[in-house]
Design a protein around this motif. Sequence first.
Motif, PDB file in Angstrom:
ATOM      1  N   SER A 253       0.850  -1.198   0.000  1.00 42.02           N
ATOM      2  CA  SER A 253       0.000   0.000   0.000  1.00 42.02           C
ATOM      3  C   SER A 253       0.884   1.246   0.000  1.00 42.02           C
ATOM      4  O   SER A 253       2.079   1.160   0.272  1.00 42.02           O
ATOM      5  CB  SER A 253      -0.869   0.001   1.259  1.00 42.02           C
ATOM      6  N   THR A 254       0.301   2.369  -0.277  1.00 43.28           N
ATOM      7  CA  THR A 254       1.049   3.627  -0.255  1.00 43.28           C
ATOM      8  C   THR A 254       1.642   3.853   1.137  1.00 43.28           C
ATOM      9  O   THR A 254       2.792   4.256   1.278  1.00 43.28           O
ATOM     10  CB  THR A 254       0.120   4.798  -0.609  1.00 43.28           C
ATOM     11  N   LYS A 255       0.840   3.534   2.147  1.00 46.25           N
ATOM     12  CA  LYS A 255       1.254   3.666   3.543  1.00 46.25           C
ATOM     13  C   LYS A 255       2.525   2.829   3.800  1.00 46.25           C
ATOM     14  O   LYS A 255       3.513   3.322   4.333  1.00 46.25           O
ATOM     15  CB  LYS A 255       0.089   3.138   4.402  1.00 46.25           C
ATOM     16  N   ASN A 256       2.478   1.581   3.347  1.00 46.70           N
ATOM     17  CA  ASN A 256       3.644   0.709   3.526  1.00 46.70           C
ATOM     18  C   ASN A 256       4.846   1.214   2.725  1.00 46.70           C
ATOM     19  O   ASN A 256       5.983   1.170   3.198  1.00 46.70           O
ATOM     20  CB  ASN A 256       3.315  -0.723   3.100  1.00 46.70           C
TER      21      ASN A 256
ATOM     22  N   VAL B 262       3.779   1.066  11.283  1.00 47.32           N
ATOM     23  CA  VAL B 262       2.772   1.292  10.236  1.00 47.32           C
ATOM     24  C   VAL B 262       2.390  -0.026   9.558  1.00 47.32           C
ATOM     25  O   VAL B 262       1.244  -0.242   9.168  1.00 47.32           O
ATOM     26  CB  VAL B 262       3.333   2.288   9.188  1.00 47.32           C
TER      27      VAL B 262
END
Lengths: 340, 340
Positions: A253-256, B262
């Motif tokens: 994901s973008t977060k990761n 995260v």
Amino acid sequence: MKIIVDAFGGDNAPLEILKGCAQAVQELGLEILLTGRKDVIEKVAKENAVSMEKMEIVDCPDVIDMNDAGTDIMRSGKNSSMAVGLQKLAEGAGDAFLSAGNSGALTVGATFLVKRIKGIKRIAFAPVMPSADGCFMLVDGGANVDCKPEMLSQFGLMGAIYMKKVMQVQNPRVGLLNVGTEEHKGGELQHGAYALLKQSELNFIGNVEARDVPDGAVDVLVADGFSGNVLLKTFEGTAMMILHKFKAVLTKSTKNKLAAAVMLKDIGGLKKTMDYKEYGGAPLLGCTKPVFKSHGNADAKTFYNALRLTKAYVEGNVADEIAQSVASYKARTDAAKEDA
Amino acid sequence: MKIIVDAFGGDNAPLEILKGCAQAVQELGLEILLTGRKDVIEKVAKENAVSMEKMEIVDCPDVIDMNDAGTDIMRSGKNSSMAVGLQKLAEGAGDAFLSAGNSGALTVGATFLVKRIKGIKRIAFAPVMPSADGCFMLVDGGANVDCKPEMLSQFGLMGAIYMKKVMQVQNPRVGLLNVGTEEHKGGELQHGAYALLKQSELNFIGNVEARDVPDGAVDVLVADGFSGNVLLKTFEGTAMMILHKFKAVLTKSTKNKLAAAVMLKDIGGLKKTMDYKEYGGAPLLGCTKPVFKSHGNADAKTFYNALRLTKAYVEGNVADEIAQSVASYKARTDAAKEDA
């Protein structure tokens, strides 16, 4: 020092081989004697602006293929870049031979053209592999599927000498690959090898389970070529699978992805310690002169590393030390027999 | 369904075993017949408030130790929790037997007390292991160090039946562990096994290199117990080493720790797919009735998973199917001999 290089061994020959050689000439001060089709080598070097400084070429028409049987090197492949390179080494035209080609052919060629050290039963394929805090040498990694106890004992001796002379490991710990640590574990082969290793002058630490090897339990792991090859390839396959799964998490994901970016340098470091390309390949142990095998899919960086390790192999005088050890072992056992 | 459980097998017996059983009674609807020292079991259950609902105990005084030789189970260990449990299974007091104790003793005990299926040469230890997108079964994982081709062929048959009946894999791909994929690779054992597997009715996909196994190349991997054990333990050791290195990266600095937080859930998921505790253990294949081995260091969660898999093993009717396949194979080959 002059290294003889098979310019047509491996999947990325000759371009990546030539690039690796050019870098080694610059950075390691080596001279190179290439074997292979002269016209192709010169054309590829020119097209890709690879410097041929301090490189000579021995023109030979054929190539041993990855699908050729190992014994072909003594028959249809006798004019191949690999066979000619080994022959040149035997004649003294260089200090070592390096190829990224067919392993089976290289073992057969090394045995018949460069010859085994007197008293050594078999030439072994001995990759240096990463462990938790360093590395270890596996002997045999796949050259000898069927082994006898004496062969395994010699694998331990040769590996210990390499780790001492080339990798600067003092008093290397030699372990026998087995299904348990107790002395009675394994079959006839392991029982016989255990007895020989125990009475040797090596720092023999007994049986070692495969589970403890990546954690750094040994400096030299002795195995028959079948189970040694299984260990080598399971290690590679498992590492690859986990790194892929790891990568999938980091890019999920973008977060990761943003979080991973923070750790990019450290992740790169982790990958590097697991990357076999850093290790360049594996020496063949037991030949009268240094023969080194690089990975079949070696790129320029891997091949450069292989040249660096081949240079260290030459400087370590490994073959001489093995020859002396085998001779003095024979002298001792002969004397013991006379005494008895 | 009633599962007979060795309450004194493994490092964490009896408490973790009892906890796992209590959970299985609740969630899987199982009945449990425990073997071991009744006074100790009752005391430990009471002190830790573990419910003994739907659990009976067969009192027996001894325990097979991890350091005992496998054959001890038929001599000094014949009154052990493991031997008594196997005997109870043979007598029909339960549908399966599960132990986290000494693997060697379990194999010997299963062979002599529960007996082999008629026509089956050897009982095999058959762990189910994780791969890139699923899992595969390794037969043999270490019960038989010295093998003959016919044994390997039967390992393939038994593994295929297990994967089909228990793991719901249609037409499982059976591969032979070897040092290369070409038919001529390996030694006498592999050549013989290859020929038998090729002429069998299995979905035999040929030789498989250890490198391709973690990537999901096979559903059933056939190997002699020595190299199978090397593969199993190299897999475990390599996975453990890489996960440790990975953890070191994630906790190296405050910056990394924050970034790792995260991805915590995804990293947990990755760890879970690599965690052998999720897989609970391994069936012993070839016995007339289901015998299952859980990990020596099984905790309650692992033991619960082992009970879940033992239940599936019983429901899959694996032993009957193996018996039928072996009998019909024998009938076919006998008929072929008469025709010849």
